[in-house]
Design a protein around this motif. Structure first.
Motif, mmCIF file in Angstrom:
data_model
loop_
_atom_site.group_PDB
_atom_site.id
_atom_site.type_symbol
_atom_site.label_atom_id
_atom_site.label_comp_id
_atom_site.label_asym_id
_atom_site.label_seq_id
_atom_site.Cartn_x
_atom_site.Cartn_y
_atom_site.Cartn_z
ATOM 1 N N VAL A 34 15.871 -15.348 -31.068
ATOM 2 C CA VAL A 34 17.318 -15.203 -30.854
ATOM 3 C C VAL A 34 17.596 -14.722 -29.437
ATOM 4 O O VAL A 34 18.554 -15.164 -28.800
ATOM 5 C CB VAL A 34 17.918 -14.232 -31.896
ATOM 6 C CG1 VAL A 34 19.316 -13.800 -31.511
ATOM 7 C CG2 VAL A 34 17.928 -14.882 -33.264
ATOM 8 N N HIS A 35 16.729 -13.838 -28.925
ATOM 9 C CA HIS A 35 16.955 -13.290 -27.588
ATOM 10 C C HIS A 35 16.413 -14.161 -26.470
ATOM 11 O O HIS A 35 16.777 -13.962 -25.312
ATOM 12 C CB HIS A 35 16.333 -11.895 -27.486
ATOM 13 C CG HIS A 35 16.930 -10.913 -28.431
ATOM 14 N ND1 HIS A 35 18.260 -10.570 -28.420
ATOM 15 C CD2 HIS A 35 16.382 -10.204 -29.445
ATOM 16 C CE1 HIS A 35 18.507 -9.696 -29.367
ATOM 17 N NE2 HIS A 35 17.375 -9.466 -30.012
ATOM 18 N N THR A 36 15.554 -15.124 -26.777
ATOM 19 C CA THR A 36 14.926 -15.902 -25.706
ATOM 20 C C THR A 36 15.344 -17.362 -25.645
ATOM 21 O O THR A 36 15.168 -17.992 -24.601
ATOM 22 C CB THR A 36 13.392 -15.839 -25.835
ATOM 23 O OG1 THR A 36 13.006 -16.315 -27.117
ATOM 24 C CG2 THR A 36 12.888 -14.423 -25.642
ATOM 25 N N HIS A 40 23.407 -21.277 -27.693
ATOM 26 C CA HIS A 40 24.445 -20.348 -28.108
ATOM 27 C C HIS A 40 23.872 -19.451 -29.181
ATOM 28 O O HIS A 40 22.968 -19.836 -29.923
ATOM 29 C CB HIS A 40 25.668 -21.099 -28.640
ATOM 30 C CG HIS A 40 26.372 -21.903 -27.588
ATOM 31 N ND1 HIS A 40 27.075 -21.305 -26.576
ATOM 32 C CD2 HIS A 40 26.451 -23.233 -27.399
ATOM 33 C CE1 HIS A 40 27.584 -22.246 -25.794
ATOM 34 N NE2 HIS A 40 27.206 -23.437 -26.273
ATOM 35 N N ARG A 41 24.406 -18.258 -29.291
ATOM 36 C CA ARG A 41 23.816 -17.268 -30.200
ATOM 37 C C ARG A 41 23.753 -17.767 -31.646
ATOM 38 O O ARG A 41 22.752 -17.586 -32.332
ATOM 39 C CB ARG A 41 24.600 -15.963 -30.121
ATOM 40 C CG ARG A 41 23.947 -14.850 -30.887
ATOM 41 C CD ARG A 41 24.473 -13.508 -30.417
ATOM 42 N NE ARG A 41 23.823 -12.422 -31.085
ATOM 43 C CZ ARG A 41 22.740 -11.817 -30.648
ATOM 44 N NH1 ARG A 41 22.170 -12.235 -29.545
ATOM 45 N NH2 ARG A 41 22.217 -10.813 -31.308
ATOM 46 N N ALA A 42 24.818 -18.402 -32.121
ATOM 47 C CA ALA A 42 24.836 -18.882 -33.508
ATOM 48 C C ALA A 42 23.774 -19.962 -33.727
ATOM 49 O O ALA A 42 23.106 -19.977 -34.770
ATOM 50 C CB ALA A 42 26.208 -19.420 -33.858
ATOM 51 N N GLU A 43 23.615 -20.856 -32.765
ATOM 52 C CA GLU A 43 22.591 -21.895 -32.899
ATOM 53 C C GLU A 43 21.186 -21.306 -32.849
ATOM 54 O O GLU A 43 20.290 -21.753 -33.576
ATOM 55 C CB GLU A 43 22.767 -22.935 -31.793
ATOM 56 C CG GLU A 43 24.032 -23.748 -31.924
ATOM 57 C CD GLU A 43 24.263 -24.645 -30.728
ATOM 58 O OE1 GLU A 43 23.543 -24.514 -29.718
ATOM 59 O OE2 GLU A 43 25.173 -25.488 -30.813
ATOM 60 N N ALA A 44 20.981 -20.299 -32.003
ATOM 61 C CA ALA A 44 19.672 -19.649 -31.917
ATOM 62 C C ALA A 44 19.346 -18.934 -33.228
ATOM 63 O O ALA A 44 18.203 -18.975 -33.694
ATOM 64 C CB ALA A 44 19.649 -18.668 -30.755
ATOM 65 N N VAL A 45 20.344 -18.307 -33.845
ATOM 66 C CA VAL A 45 20.128 -17.632 -35.124
ATOM 67 C C VAL A 45 19.788 -18.651 -36.206
ATOM 68 O O VAL A 45 18.855 -18.453 -36.998
ATOM 69 C CB VAL A 45 21.361 -16.792 -35.511
ATOM 70 C CG1 VAL A 45 21.262 -16.310 -36.945
ATOM 71 C CG2 VAL A 45 21.516 -15.613 -34.569
ATOM 72 N N SER A 48 16.240 -19.950 -35.595
ATOM 73 C CA SER A 48 15.209 -18.941 -35.859
ATOM 74 C C SER A 48 15.069 -18.665 -37.360
ATOM 75 O O SER A 48 13.958 -18.448 -37.844
ATOM 76 C CB SER A 48 15.511 -17.650 -35.103
ATOM 77 O OG SER A 48 16.665 -17.026 -35.616
#
Length: 95
Positions: A34-36, A40-45, A48
């Motif tokens: 999520v941090h790397t 966009h944050r929602a897509e990374a979440v 992951s």
């Protein structure tokens, strides 16, 4: 100790490694991703979380495929702890 007790304790260690170590590895990898990830944050979440199920399953397979119970534990818990520390280091501070 008898060989039955040693065998039973090795099986219990592998089960605990598969369940709890796999969870640690999956959550740590997800938090680090999520941090790397450059998304966009929602897509990374979302990504992951989806990959964490695969990681947990792979860790469970590794726990029973490794040659010894100790190798299984080190192979799952080692990367889990390192990724957890990396996720804590990369997490933004609340200010």
């Amino acid at each position: 100790m008898s060989s039955d007790v040693l065998h039973a304790s090795a099986v219990v260690l592998r089960i605990c490694t598969a369940v709890f170590g796999g969870y640690l590895l999956a959550v740590s990898l997800g938090a680090t991703m999520v941090h790397t990830l450059p998304l966009h944050r929602a897509e990374a979440v979302d990504l992951s979380i989806a990959l964490s199920f695969l990681v947990h399953a792979a860790a469970a397979l590794w726990a029973f495929a490794a040659g010894t119970a100790m190798r299984a534990a080190v192979g799952v818990l080692g990367p889990g702890v390192l990724l957890g520390l990396l996720a804590l280091f990369l997490a933004p501070t609340g200010s």
